[in-house]
Enzyme design. Sequence first.
Site, PDB file in Angstrom:
ATOM      1  N   GLY B  45       0.797  -1.236   0.000  1.00  0.00           N
ATOM      2  CA  GLY B  45       0.000   0.000   0.000  1.00  0.00           C
ATOM      3  C   GLY B  45       0.820   1.272   0.000  1.00  0.00           C
ATOM      4  CG  HIS B  46       4.112   3.870   2.035  1.00  0.00           C
ATOM      5  ND1 HIS B  46       5.382   4.190   1.644  1.00  0.00           N
ATOM      6  CD2 HIS B  46       3.652   4.940   2.718  1.00  0.00           C
ATOM      7  CE1 HIS B  46       5.690   5.409   2.065  1.00  0.00           C
ATOM      8  NE2 HIS B  46       4.657   5.893   2.713  1.00  0.00           N
ATOM      9  CG  PHE B  47       3.656   5.784  -2.097  1.00  0.00           C
ATOM     10  CD1 PHE B  47       2.810   6.516  -1.265  1.00  0.00           C
ATOM     11  CD2 PHE B  47       5.029   5.997  -2.005  1.00  0.00           C
ATOM     12  CE1 PHE B  47       3.323   7.451  -0.376  1.00  0.00           C
ATOM     13  CE2 PHE B  47       5.544   6.929  -1.103  1.00  0.00           C
ATOM     14  CZ  PHE B  47       4.700   7.650  -0.283  1.00  0.00           C
ATOM     15  CB  ILE B  52       8.902   4.306  -1.036  1.00  0.00           C
ATOM     16  CG1 ILE B  52       9.198   4.511  -2.531  1.00  0.00           C
ATOM     17  CG2 ILE B  52       9.878   5.126  -0.186  1.00  0.00           C
ATOM     18  CD1 ILE B  52       9.020   5.942  -3.013  1.00  0.00           C
TER      19      ILE B  52
END
Lengths: 84, 144
Positions: B45-47, B52
């Site tokens: 989910g990131h990103f 990252i």
Amino acid sequence: MTKEELITSLKTIVKPYIQDEEAFNNLTEETDFINDLKINSANLVDVVLDVEDKFDIEIDNDSMEKMLSVKAAIDIITNKLNQK
Amino acid sequence: MNTTEIISLLPYQAPFLFVDAIETVSENNIKGSYTLKKDEYFYKGHFKNNPITPGVILTEIMAQIGVVCLGIYLMKDTIEKQYKPSIALTSNSIDFFLPVFPNEKVTVVSEKEYFRFNKLKCHVKLFNEKEALVCRGYIAGMIK
């Protein structure tokens, strides 16, 4: 140092750590750091370290455990200053 | 207390254990490392399609190595068998300079500011494999 001067110094020290502004503005000898000012236990350590620096005294574990209110703090600081 | 014992006393497990190894530890400082796996859960989910390492995870890596591991070491004279550390993060202030991507190994170096009345405050730095500073700041916690 008078009691009023001590309270004024204490107010300056605790100010960055308080949550309850109203209790802080109405601070008296009876004010409790945790229950009234809502200072957390980690910041209570900072208060004690700042008290040590301000008054050039050393607070031991026993005193730390007792230092939960303005009155207790004044008693402990006064005692330590008298011992110097 | 050796470094393996310190890691075994950590109250974390996957997917939230962020300590692979401790290189050095003393009364005043600690150095340890963690390699971010390619499939860490937060990269999903990131990103979106652009993994990252989140700043909160870098902060967590710094806290686990720099404060909790050091704190367990500092408690070594008082702890007994079956010791389970009781810990809480109480404050942090971190500046970030570089991103960290999957598969990167990061090294944490932490210097004790003070350990009084069960509060440990440290100045912590995190470096990448090129020894460039990724982030640094102050982290404090309570440990019993």
